[in-house]
Design a protein around this motif. Structure first.
Motif, mmCIF file in Angstrom:
data_model
loop_
_atom_site.group_PDB
_atom_site.id
_atom_site.type_symbol
_atom_site.label_atom_id
_atom_site.label_comp_id
_atom_site.label_asym_id
_atom_site.label_seq_id
_atom_site.Cartn_x
_atom_site.Cartn_y
_atom_site.Cartn_z
ATOM 1 N N ASP A 501 93.337 54.490 21.608
ATOM 2 C CA ASP A 501 94.078 55.421 20.748
ATOM 3 C C ASP A 501 93.296 56.706 20.585
ATOM 4 O O ASP A 501 93.851 57.793 20.605
ATOM 5 N N ARG A 505 86.287 57.931 16.404
ATOM 6 C CA ARG A 505 86.040 57.344 15.085
ATOM 7 C C ARG A 505 85.733 55.845 15.210
ATOM 8 O O ARG A 505 85.618 55.319 16.319
ATOM 9 N N GLU A 507 87.128 53.238 15.675
ATOM 10 C CA GLU A 507 88.347 52.580 16.112
ATOM 11 C C GLU A 507 88.291 52.407 17.636
ATOM 12 O O GLU A 507 87.871 51.379 18.111
ATOM 13 N N TRP A 511 95.108 50.335 21.528
ATOM 14 C CA TRP A 511 96.373 50.295 20.774
ATOM 15 C C TRP A 511 97.547 50.287 21.744
ATOM 16 O O TRP A 511 97.732 51.200 22.548
ATOM 17 N N ASP A 514 100.364 53.242 21.624
ATOM 18 C CA ASP A 514 99.916 54.498 22.213
ATOM 19 C C ASP A 514 99.958 54.399 23.737
ATOM 20 O O ASP A 514 100.389 55.314 24.440
ATOM 21 N N TRP A 566 105.144 48.538 19.816
ATOM 22 C CA TRP A 566 103.749 48.415 20.275
ATOM 23 C C TRP A 566 103.676 47.294 21.321
ATOM 24 O O TRP A 566 103.318 47.537 22.463
ATOM 25 N N PHE A 615 104.846 49.325 13.186
ATOM 26 C CA PHE A 615 104.233 50.578 12.741
ATOM 27 C C PHE A 615 105.257 51.701 12.771
ATOM 28 O O PHE A 615 104.973 52.829 12.378
ATOM 29 N N TRP A 618 105.539 56.014 13.909
ATOM 30 C CA TRP A 618 104.210 56.314 13.352
ATOM 31 C C TRP A 618 103.946 57.819 13.288
ATOM 32 O O TRP A 618 104.099 58.537 14.260
ATOM 33 N N PHE A 733 105.361 58.647 16.889
ATOM 34 C CA PHE A 733 104.914 58.102 18.172
ATOM 35 C C PHE A 733 106.066 57.523 19.006
ATOM 36 O O PHE A 733 106.057 57.633 20.225
ATOM 37 N N GLU A 777 96.205 63.635 16.940
ATOM 38 C CA GLU A 777 96.897 62.467 16.396
ATOM 39 C C GLU A 777 98.125 62.885 15.585
ATOM 40 O O GLU A 777 99.157 62.228 15.598
ATOM 41 N N MET A 793 92.279 59.613 8.724
ATOM 42 C CA MET A 793 92.829 59.188 10.018
ATOM 43 C C MET A 793 93.387 60.446 10.695
ATOM 44 O O MET A 793 94.560 60.776 10.558
ATOM 45 N N HIS A 798 93.960 62.231 20.688
ATOM 46 C CA HIS A 798 94.844 61.079 20.566
ATOM 47 C C HIS A 798 96.005 61.322 21.523
ATOM 48 O O HIS A 798 96.835 62.165 21.273
HETATM 49 C C1 RAM Z 1 96.115 53.894 14.216
HETATM 50 C C2 RAM Z 1 95.780 54.113 15.621
HETATM 51 C C3 RAM Z 1 96.924 54.157 16.590
HETATM 52 C C4 RAM Z 1 98.207 53.661 16.037
HETATM 53 C C5 RAM Z 1 98.027 52.645 14.953
HETATM 54 C C6 RAM Z 1 99.314 52.135 14.379
HETATM 55 O O1 RAM Z 1 95.019 53.300 13.578
HETATM 56 O O2 RAM Z 1 94.981 55.249 15.746
HETATM 57 O O3 RAM Z 1 97.121 55.413 17.158
HETATM 58 O O4 RAM Z 1 98.943 53.122 17.086
HETATM 59 O O5 RAM Z 1 97.236 53.121 13.935
#
Ligand code: RAM
Length: 923
Positions: A501, A505, A507, A511, A514, A566, A615, A618, A733, A777, A793, A798
Motif C-alpha cells: 500500500d 510508514r 505498514e 494490501w 490497493d 479487497w 473497507f 476507501w 479506492f 493516499e 494515515m 500510495h
Molecule cells: C490502509 C492501507 C490501505 C488500505 C487499507 C484499507 O491502512 O494503507 O491502503 O487498503 O487501509
C-alpha cells in the motif's frame, strides 16, 4: 541415354529441392528473439518451474506477418541441439502460438540444466533458422533436496522489546570455514533465511540482491535463492559468511501478531554444492559447525525503524580465512519444518535499480538537508566526513513542513532513521542494508562540521524487485506527463518484493484492495508478470478454508476475514493479467482460488445480498459520514463485487473449457445481479434505500448489474451526480478506477477528460499542483493553503489512485488488447483538447506496439507499430468526407490493411504487422 534436356530438368529440380530444403531444415528467415520461460524469465538460474512454458518473438521484418508453425527442442546439453534433443522434441507443430507453450518432455529435476531452441515458420511456410540456445537451471524444488538445517543464534533470549512491544533481534554474523583439496569446476549456493540475509564468500559479496529472500507466507512457503559461486571458491581454505537480520520474518509489522512468530530468532539455511575437477561432489551445509556472534557493526536493523551501524565494531576480513573467530559462539540448529515448503524464488530479487543525486542542499547549524526532488524508496549511500566517535544521524522525509522542518508524522511509529558511529576521523561510506525508507529529503547531522556539505555526500539508491520498464506514455501536456511519472514512481516505490500500500510508514503491507486496483496499470509500465504471479501464489496460500482472502498478503494480522473489493483481488487480477498476457496457465493456477473466493461471497450473503465486511470506497472525498469508508453502502459494494467475481469466474471457466462451471457461475452472476438491482435500484434506475453516490452507479454500470431498461437512466443519474459535484469525482479506492471506463463506455470521453484535467480538489492534478512527485493516499494529502491532512494515515506514496494509468495507455494513446495477450490489438486513440499529441509504446508478448498521434495544422497524424504474429484494428478519428492518407499517399486497401468501416467520424482499418503513418483531416 541421359539427354541434355533431362539434365537441365534434373539440375533445376535439384536447385528447387535445395531451396526447399534450406527453407525447411536450415531455414532462411531470421531466428526468433526474446526467448523466455514461464512468466518472462530469461535464462534463469535457480528456476522454480519444472513444468515451464516457452515463449519467443518473431523478429520484425517484411517477411514476418504471422507464424504458421513452430518447433521446440530441449536437451540436457547444448551439444545435443538441435538434432538430438534428449528431453523434448515438440516436432513441427502447425500453430500460430508463440507464447506460453507448455513443456511436454521428460520430467525435470532439481538442479537440472536445460537448453532449448526454437524455430518458426512464417505465414508463407518459410522456416527460420534455429534461435540461439537458451537455458535454465532448476533450483532445489523439494524440501528433501536440503541436507542443511536452519541455524542461528538465539537472539530472542537477551532481547529487549522495542516499538509496538515487539522483540528486537540483534543482527547476527555467521561464518563457516572449509577446505577443498581440489579445484572446483562448478559451485552453486542455495540459501535462504527466516529474516533477511547478505552472504559473502572469501570476502566477496555473492550477489547484489537486497532484502532476500523477500516476503512470503512464511508459515507456508519460504523462497530460496540460487547463486553461481564457481568463481568465488578456491582450492584450499575457504570461508562463507552470512549477515542476518529480522526483516519481515522476525521484525516488526503493523499489528504485531503474525502467523509466523516474532519470538523466533532469525535463521539461515545454506547449502553449497560443488563439483570438483575430478568430477566428485562436495557439499557444505548450514549445521552445528557454524559459528556466530551479535557484536558486529550492525547493532540494530528493522524495516520500519532503520539501522544502527557502529564502525568501531567492524571486523575486517571476517568473511575470509584471515580472521580469528575464537570468541564466537556455536550456533543453534533447527530441523526443517515439513509444513513450510522451500521453493526457489519465483520472481526477481530486489536490487539497487536507480541512483538519484540531490538537486538542492541547505545547511544550518550542523544539519544538512538534501533534496532529491523525487519521492523514492530505498536507501541512501552517504559519503560524509566524520570525527571519530561521532554519530551520524540520517533522517528521512517525503516532504517538508511549511516551516522547512521534516514532515514525519505520516511515518507514524516507523522511526525510519539510520545511525552511523564513526571509528576514525575522515570520510566514511555507508549504505544501510536491512531496511528501506520512503523519502525525498535526507537530513544529516553529526558529521564533521568543519567541512561544508556538498551534494555528493548523499545519493538516493532506488530499490525495487528487479524488473524493467515495459511501456512509455507521453503527451503534449506537462501535468499529464507528471501524472504518468508519479504513477511510475508509485510503482517503483511499492513493488519491493510484494505489492504494498505504501513504503514508508509502519505498514508497507500487501494490501489486497490497493493491488486489485493498481495491478492492470502496473502491467503497462513495467515487466511485472512474474511479480504478480509470485504474489498470487502467496494469495492462494493465504486464502482461508472458507475462501476468505485476508486483507493483506502475506497476512500479518491473521484475523480470518475478507473485505469486499479487497479479497476480489483473487478474481480480478487473474482475469486482468490473463487479458494482458494471454497465458491460460495463469488462469488454471488461480481458478480454484477464484471459486473459493466466490464461495466466501456466498457465505457472507443472505438471499444474494452481501453482508461482507468492507473497507468500502476507501478515502472517498467529502464523506457525509465522516468515515474513511465513504458513503457508498457496504452491502451494495459487497453485492456488486459478488456478482463481478462470479462473472470473472464464469469467463475463466469458459477459457478453460469448463462448460458446466461456466454455466454455474454465469447463472450465479445473473442471480446476484438481479438481487442487486431489486435491492438497490428503483424502477427508474435510481439508487434506492442507501446513499446515492457516484460509486454506486459506477459499480452497477462497470459490472453490468442492471437490466437494459435501466442502464440509460442510471447513466444519466451518474452524470447528475458528477454535475452536483461541479464535475468532480467523489470516489475513493474502489470507485476511482471505474470512472474512466464507465464514462468511456457511455460515450462520455469528454467527461473523462474533464475529470482528468481538473486542477481543483479532488483531482489527479490537484496533488501535482501541490508539488506531488508520486501518487498520494488522499486526494488532499497536502495543500499549499491548508498544509498536511491532519490524519496521520497520510502516505505520499500510495499507488491506488494511479489506476487511471490503464486508461491513459488504452484510450488516450489507444493501445488495448482486443483478444487476450494482444493477439488482436485495438488502436483507438481518443483525441481531445487540451491534448495535441500523445504517444505510448508497450512491449506486448508479441513485441513492441506503438501508437503515437499528433495534431498539426488541422491534420491528424498517427504512427502505429504492430508486431509480427498479431493483427490490429485501427480506428482513426477523421472527417470521413476527406481522404485518409498513409505515408503521404491516398489510402487504398492492400494486403497490409483493409478499410473495414467508415463511421461518422472515424475510419476503421484492419491492419497487418508493420509500421505505418496515417494522416487524416479532423472534423
Ligand atoms: C490502509 C492501507 C490501505 C488500505 C487499507 C484499507 O491502512 O494503507 O491502503 O487498503 O487501509
Amino acid at each position: 541415354m541421359f539427354k541434355k534436356s533431362n539434365f537441365k530438368y534434373f539440375a533445376c529440380a535439384l536447385v528447387f529441392l535445395s531451396v526447399i530444403m534450406s527453407c525447411d531444415s536450415k531455414g532462411s528467415l531470421e531466428n526468433a528473439l526474446d526467448l523466455t520461460v514461464s512468466e518472462g524469465f530469461e535464462n534463469p538460474l535457480g528456476f522454480y518451474n519444472a513444468n515451464p512454458t516457452f515463449s519467443w518473438k518473431l523478429p520484425v521484418s517484411e517477411s514476418n506477418k504471422s507464424q504458421s508453425a513452430y518447433h521446440i527442442v530441449v536437451a540436457g546439453s547444448p551439444d545435443l541441439l538441435p538434432d538430438n534433443a534428449d528431453l523434448w522434441d515438440s516436432e513441427k507443430q502447425t500453430s500460430k502460438q508463440s507464447t506460453w507453450i507448455t513443456y511436454k518432455g521428460k520430467p525435470l529435476e532439481s538442479r537440472q540444466k536445460v537448453y532449448w531452441q526454437v524455430k518458426y515458420w512464417n505465414q508463407d511456410g518459410e522456416a527460420s533458422t534455429w534461435s540461439e540456445t537458451n537455458h535454465f537451471e532448476l533450483g532445489l524444488l523439494n524440501n528433501s533436496d536440503w541436507k542443511a538445517n536452519w541455524i542461528g543464534l538465539d537472539t530472542a533470549k537477551d532481547s529487549i522489546r522495542g516499538r509496538g512491544k515487539v522483540l528486537i533481534h540483534k543482527p547476527q554474523y555467521l561464518r563457516k570455514g572449509f577446505e577443498l583439496s581440489d579445484d572446483v569446476t562448478s559451485a552453486r549456493l542455495y540459501i535462504t533465511s527466516k529474516g533477511v540475509f547478505d552472504v559473502s564468500i572469501n570476502g566477496e559479496n555473492v550477489s547484489d540482491d537486497a532484502m532476500s529472500p523477500g516476503f512470503t507466507t512464511y508459515d507456508k512457503r519460504i523462497e530460496t535463492l540460487t547463486y553461481d559461486v564457481t568463481d568465488l571458491i578456491e582450492s584450499g581454505q575457504n570461508m562463507i559468511g552470512v549477515e542476518l537480520a529480522s526483516g519481515w520474518y522476525s521484525g516488526r509489522l503493523l499489528w504485531g501478531t503474525t502467523p509466523w512468530d516474532n519470538r523466533i530468532s532469525p535463521k539461515v539455511l545454506a547449502q553449497l554444492e560443488m563439483t570438483m575437477s575430478d568430477g566428485s561432489k562436495e557439499i557444505i551445509v548450514s549445521d552445528d559447525s557454524w559459528k556466530g556472534m551479535t557484536n558486529g557493526p550492525l547493532q540494530f536493523a528493522e524495516i520500519y525503524d532503520g539501522e544502527i551501524y557502529n564502525a568501531n565494531l567492524e571486523m575486517p576480513d571476517w568473511t575470509t580465512i584471515n580472521f580469528d573467530d575464537k570468541d564466537w559462539m556455536s550456533v543453534e540448529v533447527a530441523a526443517l519444518d515439513a509444513k513450510v515448503k522451500l521453493e526457489p524464488k519465483r520472481h526477481t530479487a530486489v536490487k539497487d535499480k536507480i541512483k538519484l543525486v540531490p538537486q538542492d542542499i541547505t545547511s544550518n547549524d550542523g544539519v544538512a538537508v538534501f533534496d532529491l526532488k523525487q519521492n523514492m524508496v530505498g536507501v541512501p549511500v552517504v559519503n560524509v566526513p566524520m570525527k571519530k566517535g561521532d554519530t551520524l544521524k540520517i533522517r528521512f522525509a517525503e516532504m517538508l513542513s511549511p516551516d522547512g522542518t521534516f514532515y514525519t508524522k505520516n511515518y507514524r511509529s516507523a522511526h525510519s532513521t539510520d545511525y552511523y558511529i564513526a571509528a576514525k576521523d575522515g570520510d566514511i561510506e555507508y549504505q544501510p542494508k536491512f531496511t528501506f525508507h520512503g523519502f525525498r529529503f535526507v537530513e544529516l547531522s553529526g558529521f564533521d562540521t568543519s567541512e561544508t556539505p556538498t551534494k555528493d555526500w548523499v545519493t538516493g539508491i532506488v530499490q525495487y524487485s528487479d524488473f524493467e520498464d515495459n511501456g512509455t506514455f507521453t503527451s503534449s501536456h506537462d501535468k499529464l506527463n507528471q501524472l504518468q511519472s508519479n504513477i511510475v514512481w508509485g510503482l517503483r516505490g511499492n513493488f519491493l518484493d510484494i505489492p504494498t500500500d505504501c513504503p514508508q510508514r509502519n505498514e508497507r503491507l500487501g494490501w489486497t484492495g490497493d493491488a486489485q486496483v493498481f495491478g492492470p496499470t502496473s502491467m503497462f509500465n513495467a515487466d511485472v508478470y512474474k511479480f504478480w504471479a509470485s504474489w498470487l501464489q502467496s494469495v492462494r496460500e493465504a486464502q482461508l478454508e472458507d475462501g476468505a482472502i485476508p486483507w493483506t498478503v502475506p497476512d500479518s494480522r491473521g484475523n480470518k476475514i475478507g473485505s469486499s473489493g479487497w479479497g476480489d483481488v483473487g478474481t480480478i487480477i487473474p482475469w486482468k493479467i490473463y487479458m494482458r498476457t494471454g497465458d491460460v496457465g495463469f488462469l488454471e493456477d488461480n481458478f480454484e482460488m477464484m471459486k473459493n473466493w466466490v464461495r466466501y461471497h456466498q457465505k457472507k450473503s443472505n438471499k444474494h445480498i452481501s453482508n461482507m465486511m468492507s473497507f468500502s470506497d476507501w478515502l472517498q472525498p467529502f464523506p457525509e459520514s465522516g468515515d474513511n469508508r465513504g458513503d457508498t453502502s457496504r452491502n451494495l459494494i459487497g453485492t456488486a463485487f459478488f456478482a463481478h467475481s462470479a462473472k470473472l469466474t464464469a469467463l475463466t471457466a469458459e477459457v478453460l473449457g469448463k462448460t458446466e462451471e461456466q454455466a454455474k457461475y454465469e447463472a450465479l452472476y445473473q442471480t446476484v445481479a438481479k438481487a442487486f438491482d431489486d435491492k438497490f435500484f428503483d424502477e427508474t434506475g435510481k439508487v434506492k434505500g442507501v446513499t446515492e453516490t457516484q460509486t454506486s452507479y459506477l459499480l452497477a454500470l462497470a459490472f453490468d448489474l442492471l437490466p437494459e431498461s435501466k442502464i440509460k437512466n442510471a447513466q444519466t443519474n451518474l452524470l447528475r451526480k458528477l454535475k452536483d459535484a461541479d464535475y468532480h469525482l467523489r470516489t475513493g479506492f474502489l470507485g476511482t478506477p471505474l470512472l474512466s471506463r464507465v464514462l468511456d463506455d457511455m460515450g462520455e470521453v469528454d467527461m473523462v477528460y474533464k475529470l482528468l484535467f481538473n486542477e481543483t480538489y479532488p483531482s489527479w492534478f490537484y496533488s501535482i499542483n501541490q508539488g506531488a512527485t508520486t501518487i498520494w493516499e488522499r486526494w488532499n494529502s497536502y495543500s499549499k493553503t491548508e498544509g498536511y491532512n491532519p490524519m496521520s494515515m497520510n502516505s505520499l506514496n500510495h499507488y491506488a489512485y494511479g489506476a487511471i494509468g490503464e486508461w491513459m495507455y488504452e484510450r488516450i494513446a489507444g493501445i488495448a488488447p482486443l483478444e487476450a495477450g494482444y493477439k488482436v490489438i485495438k488502436i483507438a486513440p481518443q483525441v481531445k483538447e487540451p491534448l495535441t499529441s500523445a504517444s505510448a509504446s508497450l512491449n506486448t508478448p508479441f513485441g513492441k506496439v506503438l501508437s503515437s498521434w499528433e495534431i498539426k495544422d488541422g491534420k491528424f497524424d498517427l504512427e502505429v507499430v504492430i508486431p509480427p504474429n498479431t493483427t490490429a484494428k485501427v480506428i482513426i478519428p477523421a472527417d470521413t468526407s476527406q481522404t485518409l492518407e498513409i505515408d503521404g499517399k491516398t489510402f487504398e486497401d492492400n494486403s497490409n490493411m483493409k478499410l473495414i468501416a467508415t463511421g461518422n467520424d472515424t475510419f476503421e482499418l484492419e491492419v497487418q504487422p508493420g509500421t505505418y503513418t496515417f494522416q487524416s483531416k479532423l472534423k
